[in-house]
Enzyme design. Structure first.
Site, PDB file in Angstrom:
ATOM      1  N   ASP A   1       0.901  -1.072  -0.025  1.00 45.55           N
ATOM      2  CA  ASP A   1      -0.133  -0.018  -0.050  1.00 45.55           C
ATOM      3  C   ASP A   1       0.808   1.250   0.084  1.00 45.55           C
ATOM      4  O   ASP A   1       2.153   1.180   0.335  1.00 45.55           O
ATOM      5  CB  ASP A   1      -0.852   0.012   1.246  1.00 45.55           C
TER       6      ASP A   1
ATOM      7  N   SER B   1      -3.102   0.772  -4.460  1.00 47.57           N
ATOM      8  CA  SER B   1      -3.326   2.169  -3.630  1.00 47.57           C
ATOM      9  C   SER B   1      -4.813   2.084  -3.790  1.00 47.57           C
ATOM     10  O   SER B   1      -5.481   1.967  -4.970  1.00 47.57           O
ATOM     11  CB  SER B   1      -2.823   3.298  -4.219  1.00 47.57           C
ATOM     12  N   ASN B   2      -5.647   2.380  -2.795  1.00 52.09           N
ATOM     13  CA  ASN B   2      -7.016   2.873  -2.820  1.00 52.09           C
ATOM     14  C   ASN B   2      -7.345   3.985  -3.319  1.00 52.09           C
ATOM     15  O   ASN B   2      -8.566   4.349  -3.462  1.00 52.09           O
ATOM     16  CB  ASN B   2      -7.663   2.331  -1.585  1.00 52.09           C
ATOM     17  N   ASN B   3      -6.394   4.741  -3.468  1.00 58.04           N
ATOM     18  CA  ASN B   3      -6.637   6.153  -3.966  1.00 58.04           C
ATOM     19  C   ASN B   3      -7.130   6.294  -5.163  1.00 58.04           C
ATOM     20  O   ASN B   3      -6.309   5.793  -6.284  1.00 58.04           O
ATOM     21  CB  ASN B   3      -5.386   7.057  -3.752  1.00 58.04           C
TER      22      ASN B   3
ATOM     23  N   ASP C   1       0.081   5.310   0.585  1.00 53.51           N
ATOM     24  CA  ASP C   1      -0.204   6.229   1.864  1.00 53.51           C
ATOM     25  C   ASP C   1      -0.078   5.703   3.092  1.00 53.51           C
ATOM     26  O   ASP C   1      -0.758   4.447   3.431  1.00 53.51           O
ATOM     27  CB  ASP C   1      -1.476   6.951   1.451  1.00 53.51           C
TER      28      ASP C   1
END
Lengths: 330, 330
Positions: free
Chosen positions: B45, B78-80, B47
């Site tokens: 991951d 990333s979940n962004n 951030d």
């Protein structure tokens, strides 16, 4: 504030009792003109029942006037927290030519302010020291400040430029350590920064062990109908966005279907619950509220819930009518 | 779009399989330098793990470079959904002096666009006919339009003045009957009118029986940390506000912890799940994702989840380290 204090005690005592109120299975009966005799008090939801947007529902005027003439107690209960009690009085006068006292009108704004006054952090002695953060409209702001004397930080006013701020600016805002309650209610101007500010209070102030914050929603109606065909987002949607931030922070909801509003009615009117009828257009707020309070319930089909919904959900009204017109005209 | 098509099939076939993946109880082990040998692939991951805001986490550079030198497969998840894959490549190059291919970077924006491409309404032949309504940021908009060729109504652009509209104006907006999917993602400018527009599609278009809409969230991280001390609202908060509008409308979430992202990784890299380690800072997204995919998991304490959270929640990582620095330096 004598009356408020007495109400406060009732509310506290009955808080536990409310939790034990169960959903009863009810048999749906046919409404006939004789049914009117079974009830001394008629509690009406407003939007979707007596009016939609600004127009009266056909027959609502005749029904309300006839009930008043028969000497029935007529009470108005609204989950809308954006308007003052005076606004309701004026609307009822102009739409139905009916003069009602302020004591006949109960809103989720009134329930919310009353609930806050039951908290030790907002007792008379602490009312001027501790503050409320409000994401909500002017109606609720005025109820909290003018009628109850609370100190309120209102995101739409006291942080006037919040809505144009960057993430960095919201992150840098100083938090007020005197805030002890955060209230979320309907606000058509709310947005990402309002939620983020609540998020900061939740993570930065709430967890200071000495004084956890109270998180409160005025009501949780998820939709806000504008007409027969169109509905916009309701308070429940705003509340859900804030609840999602931290599932471990308790959130108290004050409007229907929670019985706090009933305790306020009871405090003013001492109605006999067995001879009271709750009339509403929403199964999960109005009908559920009536059931929670032990009243009989009448669902009208001029608002949110439909005949299909009655089949689908576990919440069943005692009576179903096309509109309030048929209460008298059947 | 050949690769995409093949991925599409994989995604469809594995959709059912995902549902049956259960949460395993895992034993937390002590990480030693020897543990590195157990894994061929390291999924990070970003951030809270490799950087916070725009600063690299101490030691992340050395760890990433060492792993790359050992010939380990290094993958970024990333979940962004707000940034493009190119932005990630550039950030990784500038912060860690590390050149990575676009195939090493997977975001929830990529997962969302891939998921949409698996829907029959957005097959190659229908891609230009049917439309998507997007509440989200430019990163996701570009992924959907430029990379996947979808037609997108983006509330922040195509309905540019939505955010200043009155309730009456939002109620009067004509709805586009070619919309077949509504996507909600992070948008720091979103507000009440965006949710109300989604509400209108939910109640006015979705229920036209012939073509129910797909409601999709890019991810559901509820908070969006800005620094060690401050976090603002995350995508999960926006998604919750829209989910609340109608509990009977299904909502598909594309980011971690859902295994769709893993299927995309697998399609590009054919990694051995038993020799792969998921490294993240969030129990309910990263660690849960690793568990859902059958990988071992390592929680670092430089982001969201804390040691107390590990006690509190049922989601347990295999390894816990203060930071990614200790992967190599232990």
């Amino acid at each position: 504030m004598k009356a408020d204090e007495k109400t406060t005690k009732n509310v506290k005592e009955k808080k536990e009792e409310e939790k034990t109120l169960a959903v009863e299975h009810v048999e749906t009966r046919k409404w006939t003109s004789k049914c009117v005799d079974e009830f001394d008090a008629f509690l009406f939801d407003c939007d979707g029942v007596l009016w939609t947007s600004s127009a009266a529902i056909d027959g609502a005027k005749e029904t309300l006037q006839a009930l008043q003439k028969m000497g029935k107690k007529v009470i108005f209960l609204s989950n809308n927290a954006t308007k003052s009690l005076e606004t309701y009085q004026k609307k009822i006068l102009s739409l139905f030519d009916l003069r009602v006292s302020q004591e006949q009108v109960f809103t989720s704004a009134l329930a919310t302010a009353t609930y806050v006054s039951t908290l030790k952090e907002f007792s008379d002695t602490l009312r001027k020291k501790n503050k409320i953060l409000l994401v909500g409209s002017i109606g609720l702001y005025e109820m909290l400040t003018k009628r109850f004397g609370f100190e309120v930080i209102w995101t739409a006013q006291d942080i006037a430029n919040l809505r144009g701020m960057s993430g960095e600016q919201v992150s840098a805002l100083p938090l007020d350590r005197d805030v002890r309650a955060v209230i979320v209610s309907m606000d058509v101007g709310y947005g990402y920064n309002d939620i983020s500010l609540v998020c900061r209070y939740m993570y930065e102030v709430h967890h200071e062990v000495d004084h956890p914050l109270h998180f409160i929603g005025s009501n949780d109606d998820t939709t806000f109908p504008q007409s027969d065909a169109v509905c916009l987002a309701g308070t429940g949607s705003l509340v859900a966005s804030v609840k999602a931030l931290n599932e471990h922070v308790p959130f108290v909801i004050c409007g229907k279907p929670h019985a706090l509003l009933y305790q306020l009615v009871q405090h003013q009117h001492q109605i006999d619950v067995k001879r009271s009828l709750m009339v509403g257009d929403r199964l999960n707020t109005d009908v559920q509220f009536g059931i929670n309070c032990g009243m009989q319930t009448l669902l009208v089909l001029t608002g949110i819930s439909t005949r299909e919904d009655i089949q689908k959900y576990r919440i069943k009204p005692n009576f179903i009518l096309d509109s309030v017109k048929s209460i008298i005209a059947t």
